[in-house]
Write a protein that holds these residues in place. Structure first.
Motif, short mmCIF file in Angstrom:
data_model
loop_
_atom_site.label_atom_id
_atom_site.label_comp_id
_atom_site.label_asym_id
_atom_site.label_seq_id
_atom_site.Cartn_x
_atom_site.Cartn_y
_atom_site.Cartn_z
N TRP A 203 0.87 -1.18 0.00
CA TRP A 203 0.00 0.00 0.00
C TRP A 203 0.90 1.23 0.00
O TRP A 203 1.38 1.67 1.06
CB TRP A 203 -0.92 -0.01 1.22
CG TRP A 203 -1.86 -1.17 1.21
CD1 TRP A 203 -2.94 -1.34 0.39
CD2 TRP A 203 -1.82 -2.33 2.05
NE1 TRP A 203 -3.57 -2.52 0.67
CE2 TRP A 203 -2.92 -3.16 1.68
CE3 TRP A 203 -0.98 -2.76 3.08
CZ2 TRP A 203 -3.18 -4.38 2.31
CZ3 TRP A 203 -1.23 -3.97 3.69
CH2 TRP A 203 -2.32 -4.75 3.32
N LYS A 204 1.13 1.80 -1.17
CA LYS A 204 2.14 2.84 -1.34
C LYS A 204 1.68 4.23 -0.90
O LYS A 204 2.48 5.11 -0.71
CB LYS A 204 2.59 2.89 -2.81
CG LYS A 204 3.33 1.64 -3.25
CD LYS A 204 3.76 1.74 -4.69
CE LYS A 204 4.65 0.55 -5.08
NZ LYS A 204 4.02 -0.75 -4.85
N ASP A 205 0.37 4.43 -0.77
CA ASP A 205 -0.10 5.78 -0.48
C ASP A 205 -1.18 5.78 0.60
O ASP A 205 -2.30 6.22 0.37
CB ASP A 205 -0.63 6.42 -1.76
CG ASP A 205 -0.78 7.92 -1.64
OD1 ASP A 205 -0.07 8.52 -0.80
OD2 ASP A 205 -1.60 8.50 -2.37
N PRO A 206 -0.87 5.27 1.80
CA PRO A 206 -1.87 5.27 2.87
C PRO A 206 -1.99 6.66 3.51
O PRO A 206 -1.10 7.50 3.38
CB PRO A 206 -1.31 4.26 3.87
CG PRO A 206 0.17 4.39 3.71
CD PRO A 206 0.40 4.67 2.24
N SER A 207 -3.07 6.88 4.21
CA SER A 207 -3.27 8.13 4.95
C SER A 207 -4.06 7.84 6.21
O SER A 207 -4.86 6.90 6.26
CB SER A 207 -4.00 9.16 4.08
OG SER A 207 -5.30 8.70 3.74
N VAL A 208 -3.83 8.65 7.24
CA VAL A 208 -4.56 8.52 8.50
C VAL A 208 -5.32 9.81 8.75
O VAL A 208 -4.73 10.89 8.78
CB VAL A 208 -3.62 8.23 9.68
CG1 VAL A 208 -4.40 8.23 10.99
CG2 VAL A 208 -2.92 6.89 9.49
N ASN B 235 -6.43 3.59 0.02
CA ASN B 235 -6.79 3.83 -1.37
C ASN B 235 -5.80 4.78 -2.02
O ASN B 235 -5.21 5.64 -1.36
CB ASN B 235 -8.20 4.44 -1.47
CG ASN B 235 -9.26 3.50 -0.93
OD1 ASN B 235 -9.13 2.29 -1.04
ND2 ASN B 235 -10.30 4.05 -0.34
N ASP B 236 -5.59 4.62 -3.33
CA ASP B 236 -4.70 5.52 -4.07
C ASP B 236 -5.27 6.93 -4.06
O ASP B 236 -6.48 7.14 -4.15
CB ASP B 236 -4.52 5.05 -5.51
CG ASP B 236 -3.73 3.76 -5.58
OD1 ASP B 236 -2.95 3.51 -4.64
OD2 ASP B 236 -3.89 3.01 -6.56
N PHE B 237 -4.39 7.89 -3.94
CA PHE B 237 -4.79 9.31 -3.88
C PHE B 237 -4.00 10.06 -4.93
O PHE B 237 -2.79 10.21 -4.81
CB PHE B 237 -4.50 9.88 -2.50
CG PHE B 237 -5.09 11.23 -2.25
CD1 PHE B 237 -6.41 11.37 -1.92
CD2 PHE B 237 -4.30 12.37 -2.38
CE1 PHE B 237 -6.95 12.63 -1.67
CE2 PHE B 237 -4.83 13.62 -2.14
CZ PHE B 237 -6.16 13.75 -1.79
N CYS B 238 -4.65 10.48 -5.98
CA CYS B 238 -3.95 11.10 -7.11
C CYS B 238 -4.12 12.62 -7.08
O CYS B 238 -5.23 13.13 -7.07
CB CYS B 238 -4.48 10.54 -8.44
SG CYS B 238 -3.66 11.24 -9.89
#
Length: 388
Positions: free
Chosen positions: A199-204, A222-225
């Motif tokens: 998971w290359k682009d996690p966020s909290v 989820n990917d965040f572009c």
């Protein structure tokens, strides 16, 4: 939980955010139990694993069994967890929910136990979540005293266990006193570096706390572009003959009319475009050349087995080895520059560490969203317009 209305808030949260995993602390259940329970959370059945943590009640960890398949359980003082298979992930994933006690001696014991669990299974992707009852830095606490010794022990546990702390989006604190005079960041997600290989682009995100004194925190994978990535040059390019030729050719072949600063900006933009094309072509050529050298070395061994090696063949092999080492060292330098980490600390051959660290830095540098007019917004168009 039902008496104070928290169960309804949890149900609404799970339904709204479509959570696959849920971790709770201070559930205040009467006794320890572990069973399969069908919970009315608006989704499929969840396995519930409860672990007693003293007077404050139990820790609860639940998951959607259509996404995660449990293989084994972990139970310790003040934490519980599971290890199993995540959907479409070819590595084992371990999840541990923590509720740390107040006493420093007990906290240290919990960190030692958690570190032992992680070190015993380094191939597992670990996700440690919960209330750690400790902060890492002075800015993570307001209105109360900062304990530097406790913070140092906590940071040592994180670094020695190979864990990384995922930064928050939105609010700074997760726990508030009743009168609002004391605030601290006690809740967090800690992951091992191999988490970022999947998971290359996690966020909290810190959510609204409603009637609780703690804010729920939500880990999204989820990917965040946010659009095209900025151009980046690498030091290793300076050692490639083609690079200087490309720069000189691009710079001399472009011309623009206008003010000096405008001309300079346009020439730099044109150079970036040419270097992007050159970089992709050069990377493909180096990969192809590496495959050719490896095949030649394989053929050389086959010829040696038949006894047909001459002095000129040995010289040729030395040239191939030298060229292969140049290509590999160039790739390692690029990874090192991306990670901005000290190469000597992890060893020259541990490129897997640096790949994971690159993904971690990339995630840290991403802007997930902003607070606009008091409301958290992660829409890329709104974020971009706020900075223009």
């Amino acid at each position: 939980m039902k008496a104070n209305g928290k169960s309804g808030n949890i149900k609404d949260l799970v339904q709204k955010e479509k959570c696959s995993v849920l971790g709770l602390q201070e559930t205040k259940c009467d006794s320890f139990f572990r069973c399969l329970v069908c919970v009315d959370l608006g989704k499929q059945e969840l396995w519930l694993c409860l672990c007693d943590s003293g007077r404050s009640g139990s820790i609860l960890l639940s998951w959607d069994d259509s996404v995660f398949f449990k293989e084994s359980e972990i139970k310790g003082d003040h934490f519980c967890g599971v290890v199993g298979l995540w959907q479409n992930v070819n590595k084992k994933v371990g999840m541990i929910n923590v509720y740390n006690p107040q006493a420093q001696v007990q906290k240290t014991k919990v960190w030692e136990d958690l570190s032992s669990v992680i070190q015993s299974a380094l191939d597992v992707i670990w996700v440690i979540l919960g209330d750690f009852n400790a902060v890492r830095f002075p800015e993570e606490r307001m209105g109360s005293n900062f304990d530097s010794k406790e913070a140092s022990d906590f940071n040592n546990f994180i670094s020695s266990s190979g864990l990384l702390d995922i930064n928050f989006c939105g609010r700074r604190f997760t726990r508030f006193s009743k009168d609002g005079s004391k605030m601290s960041k006690l809740d967090r997600f800690l992951v091992t570096s191999n988490f970022f290989s999947i998971w290359k682009d996690p966020s909290v995100q810190v959510l609204h706390r409603s009637i609780s004194d703690h804010c729920p925190i939500l880990l999204k994978v989820n990917d965040f572009c946010m659009g095209p990535k900025p151009f980046r040059g690498f030091d290793s390019w300076l050692g490639i003959d083609d690079f200087q030729k490309t720069v000189l050719s691009s710079w001399s072949s472009t011309s623009f009319l206008g003010a000096v600063d405008f001309v300079l900006k346009e020439k730099v933009n044109a150079l970036k475009k040419d270097l992007r094309i050159w970089s992709k072509k050069n990377l493909a050529n180096e990969s192809k050349r590496k495959d050719e050298i490896l095949k030649a070395l394989f053929d050389w061994d086959s010829k040696a087995e038949k006894g047909g090696i001459l002095a000129v063949d040995c010289q040729k092999r030395d040239e191939w080895i030298f060229e292969l080492m140049l290509l590999e060292n160039r790739a390692k330098l690029d990874i090192q520059q991306k990670s901005r980490s000290k190469w000597a600390l992890e060893g020259d051959e541990n490129s897997k560490f640096f790949h994971n660290f690159v993904n971690y830095r990339r995630r840290r540098n991403n802007i997930k969203g902003i607070i606009c007019n008091g409301v958290w917004n992660s829409d890329p168009l709104v974020v971009k317009s706020a900075f223009l």
